[in-house]
Write a protein that holds these residues in place. Structure first.
Motif, PDB file in Angstrom:
ATOM      1  N   UNK A 152       9.359   9.861  -0.719  1.00  0.00           N
ATOM      2  CA  UNK A 152      10.116   9.920   0.520  1.00  0.00           C
ATOM      3  C   UNK A 152       9.868   8.825   1.530  1.00  0.00           C
ATOM      4  N   UNK A 153       8.964   7.892   1.238  1.00  0.00           N
ATOM      5  CA  UNK A 153       8.586   6.894   2.239  1.00  0.00           C
ATOM      6  C   UNK A 153       9.144   5.502   1.962  1.00  0.00           C
ATOM      7  N   UNK A 188       3.593  -0.660  -3.155  1.00  0.00           N
ATOM      8  CA  UNK A 188       3.566   0.610  -2.424  1.00  0.00           C
ATOM      9  C   UNK A 188       2.268   0.773  -1.649  1.00  0.00           C
ATOM     10  N   UNK A 189       1.143   0.464  -2.271  1.00  0.00           N
ATOM     11  CA  UNK A 189      -0.137   0.584  -1.554  1.00  0.00           C
ATOM     12  C   UNK A 189      -0.215  -0.396  -0.391  1.00  0.00           C
ATOM     13  N   UNK A 202      -3.583   5.721   0.315  1.00  0.00           N
ATOM     14  CA  UNK A 202      -3.302   7.064  -0.187  1.00  0.00           C
ATOM     15  C   UNK A 202      -1.857   7.217  -0.633  1.00  0.00           C
ATOM     16  N   UNK A 203      -1.133   6.108  -0.768  1.00  0.00           N
ATOM     17  CA  UNK A 203       0.289   6.164  -1.107  1.00  0.00           C
ATOM     18  C   UNK A 203       0.529   6.898  -2.421  1.00  0.00           C
ATOM     19  N   UNK A 204      -0.313   6.638  -3.412  1.00  0.00           N
ATOM     20  CA  UNK A 204      -0.069   7.219  -4.729  1.00  0.00           C
ATOM     21  C   UNK A 204      -0.138   8.731  -4.710  1.00  0.00           C
ATOM     22  N   UNK A 264       9.713  -2.726 -11.651  1.00  0.00           N
ATOM     23  CA  UNK A 264       8.817  -3.748 -12.164  1.00  0.00           C
ATOM     24  C   UNK A 264       7.360  -3.334 -12.149  1.00  0.00           C
ATOM     25  N   UNK A 265       6.513  -4.085 -12.834  1.00  0.00           N
ATOM     26  CA  UNK A 265       5.106  -3.697 -13.010  1.00  0.00           C
ATOM     27  C   UNK A 265       4.261  -3.740 -11.744  1.00  0.00           C
ATOM     28  N   UNK A 266       4.744  -4.415 -10.705  1.00  0.00           N
ATOM     29  CA  UNK A 266       3.964  -4.531  -9.465  1.00  0.00           C
ATOM     30  C   UNK A 266       4.302  -3.454  -8.443  1.00  0.00           C
ATOM     31  N   UNK A 267       5.114  -2.474  -8.825  1.00  0.00           N
ATOM     32  CA  UNK A 267       5.593  -1.516  -7.830  1.00  0.00           C
ATOM     33  C   UNK A 267       4.443  -0.792  -7.119  1.00  0.00           C
ATOM     34  N   UNK A 268       3.397  -0.392  -7.860  1.00  0.00           N
ATOM     35  CA  UNK A 268       2.308   0.382  -7.251  1.00  0.00           C
ATOM     36  C   UNK A 268       1.530  -0.453  -6.248  1.00  0.00           C
ATOM     37  N   UNK A 269       1.294  -1.725  -6.558  1.00  0.00           N
ATOM     38  CA  UNK A 269       0.579  -2.599  -5.626  1.00  0.00           C
ATOM     39  C   UNK A 269       1.389  -2.795  -4.360  1.00  0.00           C
TER      40      UNK A 269
END
Length: 274
Positions: free
Chosen positions: A39-40, A175-176, A182-184, A168-173
């Motif tokens: 949601x963010x 997002x953080x 604590x995004x994940x 893409x593979x960098x999405x988590x980085x």
């Protein structure tokens, strides 16, 4: 970013859900309606100074954040109706709707159902309906395996599979970087509803050229040049050809995660569209 604006937050009862929202500013109303999975997506865009001259409303749709979790299935039309009700409850009868991915399709459905409530649409890479030739590959490599992982209880794996496929593979980085360490945890919590209900709603939702031809709402359709899949660009281009009052914009350096990748660019794009 240092905030120089006062933010109002609240929860509104829209009948079949309670929706959390926040708003700031004064001027022409603009609704930020976030994409699926979490949601963010629009949280960084909300703070961008390019949108200081509007009354900016960001909502967590049902199933996300502190909004209530639905007890029954919600269609895209249901999500649009709930957003429209929230706006009315806070005194807004007509607004620019900004949607992204699945919520771009919801916003478009909102303009079909209640054109009087939607002053303008800004649609960032709508979900692939109508589907182009790249959509089958996206479903095969990302959407299908992600849904399978979610059904087996592996929500974290489902999130990763889905978002690597669309963003893409960098999405988590990314997002953080934008949403905090604590995004994940928040993303995985929200994704339970996405895989249980919203993916079904996305498969149910369709639009054809005859319906699109009746949408007179001024519409800005946006896709990112640096996307890892062409599925969203194909849909965006198709809709730009179908909608009678549409413009098409290609943004450099971003893909499907554009609200997180470059929130300033997205905010300027919204401001320029108004």
């Amino acid at each position: 970013m240092t905030r120089t604006h006062e933010i109002t937050t609240g929860i509104v009862d829209v009948g079949d859900a309670r929706l959390q929202y926040r708003e700031r500013g004064a001027g022409a109303p603009v609704l930020l309606l976030h994409a699926g999975a979490f949601g963010d997506w629009f949280a960084p865009v909300f703070d961008e100074p390019a949108l200081d001259g509007v009354r900016l409303v960001e909502v967590h749709r049902a199933g996300y954040g502190e909004s209530s979790t639905p007890e029954t299935h919600l269609t895209f039309a249901d999500h649009a109706r709930q957003a429209r009700t929230l706006l009315r409850e806070i005194g807004i009868e007509r607004a620019t709707w900004v949607g992204h991915s699945s919520s771009a399709s919801m916003a478009l459905q909102g303009a079909i159902d209640a054109p009087e409530a939607v002053a303008r649409l800004v649609l960032l890479e709508p979900a692939p309906s109508p589907a182009g030739p790249s959509s089958e590959e996206l479903v095969r490599t990302a959407v299908g395996p992600a849904v399978g992982a979610a059904q087996s209880g592996d929500i974290r794996g489902a999130v990763d599979t889905f978002l690597i496929g669309v963003a893409g593979p960098d999405w988590a980085a990314v997002a953080r970087q934008r949403l905090g360490v604590d995004a994940m945890e928040r993303i995985v919590r929200d994704a339970r509803f996405f895989f249980a209900d919203e993916v079904v709603a996305a498969m149910e939702w369709t639009i054809d050229e005859s319906v699109a031809a009746r949408v007179g709402t001024p519409t800005t359709l946006v896709y990112g040049i640096a996307g890892v899949t062409k599925a969203h660009e194909e849909t965006t281009r198709t809709l730009a050809g179908w909608l009678p009052n549409a413009e098409l914009i290609a943004l450099p350096g971003v893909g499907h995660s554009m609200p997180l990748e470059d929130p300033a660019l997205v905010a300027r794009t919204v401001a320029d569209a108004m």
